[in-house]
Write an enzyme that holds these catalytic residues in place. Sequence first.
Site, short mmCIF file in Angstrom:
data_model
loop_
_atom_site.label_atom_id
_atom_site.label_comp_id
_atom_site.label_asym_id
_atom_site.label_seq_id
_atom_site.Cartn_x
_atom_site.Cartn_y
_atom_site.Cartn_z
N ASN A 23 58.87 41.16 22.46
CA ASN A 23 59.17 39.75 22.77
C ASN A 23 58.27 38.85 21.94
OD1 ASN A 23 60.27 37.52 24.61
ND2 ASN A 23 58.06 37.29 24.88
N GLU A 24 58.89 37.94 21.22
CA GLU A 24 58.15 36.94 20.44
C GLU A 24 57.12 37.60 19.52
OE1 GLU A 24 56.69 34.02 23.21
OE2 GLU A 24 58.70 33.45 23.84
N ASN A 25 57.56 38.64 18.84
CA ASN A 25 56.66 39.36 17.93
C ASN A 25 56.40 38.59 16.63
OD1 ASN A 25 58.61 41.64 19.34
ND2 ASN A 25 56.44 42.08 19.48
#
Length: 824
Positions: free
Chosen positions: A424-426
């Site tokens: 997530n949201e890397n």
Amino acid sequence: MLRLVIAFFIVPFLASPALFAQKTTRLLANWQYLQSDLGGSWEAVRPVGEGSPESVPVWQDITLPHCFNARDAVDPAGNYYRGPGWYRTQLTIQNPYRQGRTLLHFEGAGQKTDVYVYTTKVGSHVGGYDEWTIDITEAVEDFKKSDVFAKQFKGNVPIVIRCDNSRDLEMIPSGMSDFNVYGGLYRYVNLTYAPTVSLDKIFATADVDPAGQAGKLTVGGRFRKPAEQSAAAVSIRLLDPQGKTVDQTIKSLNDLTGDVSLWQTTLRKPQLWSPDSPDRYTVAIKLMTATDTTTYTEKVGFRSFEFVEKGPFKFNSKRLLLKGTHRHEDHAGVGAAMTEDMIRTEMIMMKEMGVNFIRLGHYQQSRIVLDLCDSLGILVWEEIPWCRGGLGGDLYKEQARRMLTSMIEQHFNHPAVIIWGLGNENDWPGDFPEFDKEKIRLFMRELNDLSHRLDPRRRTAIRRCDFCKDIVDVYSPSIWAGWYRGRYTEYKSVSEQEFGKVNHFLHVEWGGDSHARRHAEEPDQAVATVTTGKGVDERTGDASLHGGSTRMSKDGDWSESYIVNLIDWHLKEQETMPWLTGTAYWPFKDFSTPLRPENPVPFVNQKGVVERDFTPKESYYVFQSYWTDKPMVHIYGHSWPVRWGTAGAQKLVKVYSNCAEAELFVNGKSQGVRKRNSQDFPAAGLRWQVPFNAGSNQIRVVARQGNKTVEDEVTMQYQTEKWDKPAQLILEKIGEENGVSTLQARLVDDRGIACLDAANYISFSLAGDGRLLNNLGTSTGSRTVQAYNGRAIIRVESGAGKAVVGVQSPGLPTALLTILPLKQ
């Protein structure tokens, strides 16, 4: 010998499927906790005065589950505790199996955990969200031979556990994540007695052809301590959802190492699992060795699904719009330590809101959650906590691999699961000096391949990392129309643009914050100042309350009135998007976060449709009006006691209902019947402009669906006096129940007129007996909170003597109120 064993057990098994079972007990009571570090486990078990004139102080009696941060996560005074904490208990261990194994099974503990039997370290675990088991057999037997077993511990076995949620850059999740990284034994701990050889894991795959005509069941197993037994037998039955045996087999096993194939069978026209009919079959396994017999059961569901390329989502060959939300393991007063009853309440509330899909963000969650998703019919995207910060080194990556493997293996049998989330949201850097997109892509590809090897039947997904969107099967971009950027009216056009960029699109995370009990007569007023046409995503910095472009998250009023309009618009648009796979609103419930100290409820992400204590906000009923079939009706504004305007003005009354029509009554007079039309925004056409009387107004609605009617009513005051700026605080008691007083602070001007748009911060304090019911992270359970329409509520638990409650707001005189003790 093996033939004798098989022959002996075939008949009893077929007649009675539950002869024996692996014995497991939840360890709930008789625990103590110390929030600090010790020099070692000896300090937790040594007798008072042993080697020291004093014992270690401040051990607290607690029950499990327990979280370090049950209260301090939302304490407005400062940051939550991150560090070590110790637990201790004593167990009476009597394993009924001859040469059996004694195990401690942890359903989750945060975040690094060491386990001791007396002073012997028996195991460690890194990672706060996966299940793990430690075999304490040898350590227990050794301890029972010691003198202290009988003398000091009276035949009990001391268990000591150290948990630690200290910041560690080489662990996931990152401290930059928008949620608390909790510490403690916040999920259940179980004492399990197993025979010498037992099934550690069962892998059951229930496939069905797209037409639903033919089903295939494949069952495999992994054994614990297989080297200690070279041969065994299994007897397996498959029971349909009504409990009738539909097939069975018995099989001898000569090699118990590795993953062992146990059975494969086919069914004609199996009963399918679906969100509307979550029918499950039972796989009942009986493991027989020369010394022991143990039974195990697993639930499976036959279903098929498909993300159509450049198209919608299909489930059991029919289009299904995924109507979803999100969940954090977080609750008022307990932090992550939610009990099974709490979890059940939450999941049922979701189902009653109309949810058929959930993304479990941003980590693996309790087996209880997955079981409820199976039984309620809620499809699941579950993910590992590779969330923000960048990419660490070898230890970091090994933890991610291990957690992905554990998540898939532990939740493999759940029919509800359709997606394994890899991150997530890397694309959000910050933890490391290096932020290398190619290295992140390389590791994302590795995790994607690992997931497909472990489970080729489910899809992989990530949210918001555009430079990795081509790697996974399903991608969700960031679309926050009307909140972090843009206007909510852009939602459909932006979604169509993003849909065209990937093969399989699924929109998770949308919505906005709402301060419960805050309402507005003109909620969309600030929308005109928001720029359109420049994207509606979430960018670095735009989640803050300062700087950057004009946006509703920074410049809006955070009222429930605005959020119901935003949600209403999204839901009505989704009904006109036949290509849409589905969406998931972020999140179902408000949750704590260390990154939002300036929010109206400090340290709380307030985007939920219910508060942190399950109190529904108005938006809950908007979802119900679109997503449920059971007739319902709700007048907007149950938590809006006083409206305002000029005398004789027409005021908007909105009603949310899934019924075909509704009739509104104000002060006993009908305001007419409206027909529901989902495309007639707002409130699907169920809105009226009506005159209010100064003072009290009774509002009632009767909604009709065929021959069924449902009703709702609310009383609202109408204030026509105009106010100046707040000049004083008034603190008053407005209720009392079971020894708990409800107090309300009101902001008024210098003439005593209520300031109904005031949003000042208000702080409560108490001196004397009793206590404030605060640090709950709710609109009525925080000692510092922004006013909602010029007021704020707190509750006080009475003590033996009187107490004085104070309320303060910057620049205003302090107000005091004396609370007398209850009469005995």
